[in-house]
Design an enzyme around this catalytic site. Structure first.
Site, short mmCIF file in Angstrom:
data_model
loop_
_atom_site.label_atom_id
_atom_site.label_comp_id
_atom_site.label_asym_id
_atom_site.label_seq_id
_atom_site.Cartn_x
_atom_site.Cartn_y
_atom_site.Cartn_z
N HIS A 59 0.82 -1.21 0.00
CA HIS A 59 0.00 0.00 0.00
C HIS A 59 0.86 1.26 0.00
O HIS A 59 2.08 1.21 0.16
CB HIS A 59 -1.00 0.00 1.16
CG HIS A 59 -0.42 0.08 2.55
ND1 HIS A 59 0.10 1.25 3.07
CD2 HIS A 59 -0.31 -0.86 3.53
CE1 HIS A 59 0.48 1.04 4.31
NE2 HIS A 59 0.27 -0.23 4.61
N CYS B 277 2.89 -4.66 6.81
CA CYS B 277 2.68 -4.48 5.37
C CYS B 277 3.97 -4.04 4.68
O CYS B 277 4.93 -3.64 5.33
CB CYS B 277 1.59 -3.45 5.11
SG CYS B 277 -0.05 -3.98 5.67
#
Length: 425
Positions: free
Chosen positions: A253, A270
């Site tokens: 992301h 992430c």
């Protein structure tokens, strides 16, 4: 007779003093000193290129004593990316160095911001280290050994260098398209359980796309954490589940609006890019098909070494298939390691018993494998090879077609199966 008031007298005295007083001089500068000259700051030349190239050019200019060029480069970078925190730190350093020398990046900053300064120094360091040790263009990654023909691209994340590489499928050979700096988990890699703030290691696949509007709708103000959007990957994979690893929501992301890029270790697990670089990578992501290989360290090979490794990996799968097809139990079961677990949860003992009984009922079998891909995790305790394929099995008493995945580990120079079963994506 003209009467002069007291107020008028005071005004006359003040004007007289101003007319008779000597011209004022600067308090800190002796303009009569022949060794002093007041000159304007030199105008430098701003470096061009990507934001990363320019931040490195500014650091180079500072070390070379070319402060005007460094100032021009940093100012231009901040004009385009006013939320680039590392550039702001360099800008502050350039002002501080007018008064005193600095031993390190952020040397003139308040010690109260020690943790944030350490993060920015780490970012500068990993960027400089990568620039100083670039990947030679003729080397290939041992992590991408075979593309499925339908896979056009693969993402490879090197956790040690905080680098993401994008490779294209060039007639079966990985060809580097681009690479970017990335952020991984706050506590590093090797995710084991929910909330441990580590990035998982393994072979995964992009399995969704969450646009920014979709994130806004679901998360409200918290959606800003993901920047321009998120691309979830398939953690936990089959191997992770067999090892009882927990957690979810591991995504590729973007970055929050308040910062251009994040420190090397700053996410909850992430893989994070800048917003513009996330959008750049996103155009190559094929939902359900693009692999994302997160490895402790990429293993780089010469073209000849890669070709040998590619052939060995392909031959291992072929030999396994041939042994099974020939109904040679001993040869077939020799491919399975002592730590093997099947997709149904069978250990090696029950697996051997079942397969021996099944093969005894066969008069013949024919197996065809298509859409074969092979990727590897390197740089950890054990090299892992992950093979995915469509298996078409036919025999005198059974016809079955499935999408299968296998996890292999190298034991004393021999590849042994540790897990085998249905591919979950």
């Amino acid at each position: 007779m003209l009467r002069i008031t007291r107020r008028t007298k005071r005004l006359i005295c003040l004007v007289t003093l101003l007319l008779l007083a000597p011209a004022a001089r600067p308090l800190f500068v002796d303009s009569g000193n022949p060794y002093f000259t007041l000159t304007p700051e030199k105008v430098g030349t701003a470096a061009v290129g990507t934001p990363e190239e320019r931040i490195l050019a500014a650091l180079d200019a500072i070390r070379a004593g070319k402060m005007a060029d460094a100032r021009a480069t940093v100012d231009a970078l901040l004009h385009e990316h006013p939320n680039y925190r590392l550039a702001h730190l360099l800008s502050a350093d350039l002002y501080a160095m007018r008064a005193m020398p600095l031993d390190t990046i952020g040397g003139g900053a308040d010690a109260a911001f020690a943790e944030k300064l350490a993060d920015l120094r780490k970012e500068a360091l990993v960027r400089m280290n990568y620039r100083n040790m670039p990947t030679p263009p003729n080397l290939l990654p041992a992590n991408i050994l075979r593309f499925d023909e339908q896979q056009k691209f693969a993402v490879l994340v090197d956790a040690e260098t905080s680098r993401l590489y994008l490779f294209s499928n060039d007639n079966g050979v990985p060809k580097m398209v681009k690479d970017h700096y990335v952020t991984v988990g706050k506590l590093g890699i090797g995710k084991q359980y929910e909330g441990d703030q580590r990035t998982p290691i393994g072979v995964y696949f992009v399995n969704n796309h969450l646009s920014r509007p979709a994130l806004d709708k679901t998360y409200g103000a918290l959606a800003d954490l993901y920047g321009v959007g998120a691309w979830p990957i398939s953690y936990p994979n089959e191997w992770d589940k067999s090892k009882k690893k927990t957690g979810h929501g591991i995504w590729l992301h973007g970055s929050p609006a308040a910062t251009y890029s994040r420190p090397p270790q700053a996410s909850n697990g992430c893989v994070v890019l800048t917003n513009e670089e996330m959008l750049d990578v996103a155009q190559y992501l094929d939902i359900g098909r693009t692999p994302v290989i997160v490895t402790p360290k990429v293993e780089w090979l010469t073209r000849e070494q890669w070709q040998t490794r590619h052939e060995q990996a392909s031959q291992t799968i072929t030999q396994w298939k041939t042994a099974w097809e020939s109904l040679d139990n001993e040869q077939y079961l020799n491919f399975y390691g002592n730590d093997f677990v099947s997709g149904e949860g069978q250990n090696i003992t029950s697996w051997r018993t079942q397969k021996s009984a099944v093969n005894a009922s066969k008069k013949w079998s024919k197996i065809e494998l298509t859409e074969l891909s092979i990727f590897a995790v390197t740089g950890g305790e054990k090299t892992q090879m992950v093979a995915t394929f469509v298996q078409d099995y036919r025999s005198n008493n059974l016809d079955n077609k499935m999408r299968k995945r296998q996890y292999w580990h190298n034991e004393a120079g021999n590849w042994k199966l540790s897990w085998e079963g249905n591919a979950s994506n």
